[in-house]
Scaffold this motif. Structure first.
Motif, PDB file in Angstrom:
ATOM      1  N   LEU A   1       0.766  -1.275   0.020  1.00 11.83           N
ATOM      2  CA  LEU A   1       0.081   0.018  -0.011  1.00 11.83           C
ATOM      3  C   LEU A   1       1.007   1.139   0.204  1.00 11.83           C
ATOM      4  O   LEU A   1       2.114   1.278   0.303  1.00 11.83           O
ATOM      5  N   LEU A   2       0.347   2.372  -0.338  1.00 10.15           N
ATOM      6  CA  LEU A   2       1.010   3.719  -0.333  1.00 10.15           C
ATOM      7  C   LEU A   2       2.184   3.474  -1.055  1.00 10.15           C
ATOM      8  O   LEU A   2       2.225   3.446  -2.459  1.00 10.15           O
ATOM      9  N   GLU A   3       3.313   3.762  -0.620  1.00  4.01           N
ATOM     10  CA  GLU A   3       4.769   3.677  -1.348  1.00  4.01           C
ATOM     11  C   GLU A   3       4.748   2.190  -2.020  1.00  4.01           C
ATOM     12  O   GLU A   3       5.455   2.402  -3.189  1.00  4.01           O
ATOM     13  N   GLY A   4       4.485   1.303  -1.474  1.00  4.73           N
ATOM     14  CA  GLY A   4       4.366   0.005  -2.202  1.00  4.73           C
ATOM     15  C   GLY A   4       3.685  -0.225  -3.351  1.00  4.73           C
ATOM     16  O   GLY A   4       4.252  -0.934  -4.235  1.00  4.73           O
ATOM     17  N   GLU A   5       2.596   0.529  -3.514  1.00  2.00           N
ATOM     18  CA  GLU A   5       1.683   0.471  -4.764  1.00  2.00           C
ATOM     19  C   GLU A   5       2.271   1.091  -5.831  1.00  2.00           C
ATOM     20  O   GLU A   5       2.380   0.833  -6.844  1.00  2.00           O
ATOM     21  N   PHE A   6       3.097   2.435  -5.579  1.00  2.00           N
ATOM     22  CA  PHE A   6       3.535   3.222  -6.598  1.00  2.00           C
ATOM     23  C   PHE A   6       4.933   2.869  -6.696  1.00  2.00           C
ATOM     24  O   PHE A   6       5.530   3.026  -7.761  1.00  2.00           O
TER      25      PHE A   6
ATOM     26  N   PHE B   1       9.862  -1.875  -3.768  1.00  2.30           N
ATOM     27  CA  PHE B   1      10.957  -1.065  -3.048  1.00  2.30           C
ATOM     28  C   PHE B   1      11.030  -1.806  -1.598  1.00  2.30           C
ATOM     29  O   PHE B   1      12.174  -1.893  -1.281  1.00  2.30           O
ATOM     30  N   PHE B   2      10.266  -2.316  -1.081  1.00  2.48           N
ATOM     31  CA  PHE B   2      10.112  -2.541   0.308  1.00  2.48           C
ATOM     32  C   PHE B   2      10.927  -3.941   0.412  1.00  2.48           C
ATOM     33  O   PHE B   2      11.607  -4.346   1.473  1.00  2.48           O
TER      34      PHE B   2
ATOM     35  N   PRO C   1       0.163  14.511  -7.472  1.00  4.55           N
ATOM     36  CA  PRO C   1       0.290  13.590  -6.232  1.00  4.55           C
ATOM     37  C   PRO C   1      -0.101  12.204  -6.647  1.00  4.55           C
ATOM     38  O   PRO C   1      -0.901  11.961  -7.203  1.00  4.55           O
ATOM     39  N   ASP C   2       0.739  11.292  -5.835  1.00  7.20           N
ATOM     40  CA  ASP C   2       0.293   9.794  -5.839  1.00  7.20           C
ATOM     41  C   ASP C   2      -0.423   9.523  -4.869  1.00  7.20           C
ATOM     42  O   ASP C   2      -1.564   8.701  -4.960  1.00  7.20           O
ATOM     43  N   TYR C   3      -0.389  10.119  -3.569  1.00  9.44           N
ATOM     44  CA  TYR C   3      -1.236  10.175  -2.664  1.00  9.44           C
ATOM     45  C   TYR C   3      -1.189  11.079  -1.463  1.00  9.44           C
ATOM     46  O   TYR C   3      -0.148  11.415  -1.574  1.00  9.44           O
ATOM     47  N   VAL C   4      -2.386  11.307  -1.030  1.00  8.07           N
ATOM     48  CA  VAL C   4      -2.147  11.985   0.324  1.00  8.07           C
ATOM     49  C   VAL C   4      -3.281  11.290   1.153  1.00  8.07           C
ATOM     50  O   VAL C   4      -4.384  11.458   0.669  1.00  8.07           O
ATOM     51  N   SER C   5      -3.216  10.749   2.085  1.00  6.74           N
ATOM     52  CA  SER C   5      -3.909   9.601   2.830  1.00  6.74           C
ATOM     53  C   SER C   5      -3.906   9.721   4.211  1.00  6.74           C
ATOM     54  O   SER C   5      -2.721   9.529   4.742  1.00  6.74           O
ATOM     55  N   VAL C   6      -4.966   9.800   4.818  1.00  2.00           N
ATOM     56  CA  VAL C   6      -4.877   9.681   6.566  1.00  2.00           C
ATOM     57  C   VAL C   6      -5.133   8.085   6.880  1.00  2.00           C
ATOM     58  O   VAL C   6      -6.005   7.403   6.242  1.00  2.00           O
TER      59      VAL C   6
ATOM     60  N   ALA D   1       1.775  11.702   2.353  1.00  7.89           N
ATOM     61  CA  ALA D   1       1.856  12.046   1.176  1.00  7.89           C
ATOM     62  C   ALA D   1       3.242  11.762   0.299  1.00  7.89           C
ATOM     63  O   ALA D   1       4.223  11.921   0.822  1.00  7.89           O
ATOM     64  N   ALA D   2       2.901  11.488  -1.123  1.00  6.31           N
ATOM     65  CA  ALA D   2       3.953  11.561  -2.090  1.00  6.31           C
ATOM     66  C   ALA D   2       3.426  11.911  -3.127  1.00  6.31           C
ATOM     67  O   ALA D   2       2.414  12.029  -3.669  1.00  6.31           O
ATOM     68  N   ALA D   3       4.335  12.991  -3.846  1.00  3.94           N
ATOM     69  CA  ALA D   3       3.943  13.925  -4.919  1.00  3.94           C
ATOM     70  C   ALA D   3       5.208  14.170  -5.650  1.00  3.94           C
ATOM     71  O   ALA D   3       6.074  14.391  -5.167  1.00  3.94           O
ATOM     72  N   LYS D   4       4.985  14.457  -6.979  1.00 10.94           N
ATOM     73  CA  LYS D   4       5.947  14.746  -7.866  1.00 10.94           C
ATOM     74  C   LYS D   4       5.895  16.440  -8.221  1.00 10.94           C
ATOM     75  O   LYS D   4       4.667  16.876  -8.335  1.00 10.94           O
ATOM     76  N   LEU D   5       6.850  17.110  -8.167  1.00 15.78           N
ATOM     77  CA  LEU D   5       7.064  18.448  -8.205  1.00 15.78           C
ATOM     78  C   LEU D   5       7.990  18.620  -9.559  1.00 15.78           C
ATOM     79  O   LEU D   5       9.288  18.516  -9.269  1.00 15.78           O
ATOM     80  N   GLY D   6       7.621  18.785 -10.618  1.00 15.93           N
ATOM     81  CA  GLY D   6       8.361  18.770 -11.934  1.00 15.93           C
ATOM     82  C   GLY D   6       9.118  17.295 -11.772  1.00 15.93           C
ATOM     83  O   GLY D   6       8.029  16.434 -11.861  1.00 15.93           O
ATOM     84  N   ALA D   7      10.115  17.089 -11.937  1.00  9.78           N
ATOM     85  CA  ALA D   7      10.773  15.839 -12.164  1.00  9.78           C
ATOM     86  C   ALA D   7      11.084  15.149 -10.923  1.00  9.78           C
ATOM     87  O   ALA D   7      11.701  13.969 -10.811  1.00  9.78           O
TER      88      ALA D   7
END
Length: 291
Positions: free
Chosen positions: A120-125, A129-130, A247-252, A276-282
């Protein structure tokens, strides 16, 4: 501080200390957040008194945790600068292996964390990774044999995954969280902040601002006894999009397991965290704030 590049020399050096080390693993390109973890480790090590523990930090850019389109090749390698910073912060030993030392053959054995937390969260995107994180951390733990290890809360999900691995694998290691270090304007310190242009750096503080707004929204919902998780998360992501973020996610989520809270838990006293995880530019940035 002593810099060591091989497993054999590290083990020989650590054998000369009366107590097991306190460990801070990193990928280098250090900033004040890393150094705060080193100072925290120094305090834990000094608690041993006469049986003083060494503080060990590692610098290794771990290929296994990078996806095929991520920034492994361009991730900054700044070993000489980093060594000076570590020495000034109280580190005793820097372990800086090259890839052939840590992975002398293809790493066929891996540590795969449970899907319930790792996908979930980071693992989804960031698929896999983990698994990459757990594999390298388990290997480093086997090499360093620490009694305690310090991990920053900025990588909140990673901290939970490592805690779970240590608990389920019965590793005799205390996992100690370190608070997220922030710039004066609130931006969480990250090695990837160096990728930001001047204008992007000015905008980047918006991420922590959105988290603070979510925190305020949850508190207001609790005081009023009404509000929905979907509305809170959606407003936060819309704010980022309007400012040019992707944004990839902002989640409570619940602090206990990173699962979404029920309506009762959202409006009750359940300890929560917004991630939260989101891209700003690259540049992809992550952050979180406990509620």
């Amino acid at each position: 501080m002593k810099t060591i590049h091989t497993i054999a020399e590290l083990r020989e050096t650590l054998a000369g200390y009366p107590s097991a080390p306190v460990f801070v693993p990193t990928m280098g390109n250090l900033h004040d957040g890393h150094l705060a973890l080193i100072r925290q480790a120094r305090g834990l090590a000094d608690e041993a008194g006469a049986g003083r523990s060494p503080v060990v930090s590692s610098i290794f850019v771990n290929r296994l945790q990078f996806g095929p389109n991520e920034d492994f090749d361009r991730y900054p390698r700044t070993l000489e600068r980093d060594a000076g910073l570590l020495a000034g912060a109280g580190c005793d030993i820097l372990f800086a292996p090259d890839e052939a030392e840590l992975y002398p053959e293809p790493q066929g054995y891996t540590v795969v964390p449970p899907d319930g937390l790792a996908k979930l969260l980071e693992g989804e995107f960031r698929p896999g990774f983990f698994t990459g994180v757990c594999t390298v951390v388990a290997k480093l733990f086997n090499i360093v044999q620490p009694r305690a290890a310090v991990f920053g809360k900025k990588d909140y999900q990673q901290l939970m995954v490592i805690r779970g691995m240590v608990r389920q694998m019965a590793m005799p290691i205390q996992i100690v969280p370190g608070d997220t270090a922030r710039a004066a304007d609130g931006l969480a310190l990250s090695s990837r902040n160096g990728y930001l242009s001047e204008s992007e750096r000015a905008e980047a503080v918006q991420l922590s601002g959105v988290l603070k707004q979510v925190q305020a929204d949850v508190k207001a919902a609790r005081q009023q006894g009404q509000g929905t998780l979907a509305d809170i998360d959606r407003r936060a992501q819309d704010t980022l999009r309007q400012c040019g973020w992707l944004p990839d996610y902002v989640s409570v989520r619940r602090q206990a397991d990173l699962l979404p809270p029920t309506a009762e838990q959202l409006l009750g006293q359940e300890p929560l965290v917004v991630l939260a995880a989101a891209k700003l530019g690259a540049t992809r940035l992550i952050d979180n704030l406990e509620i």
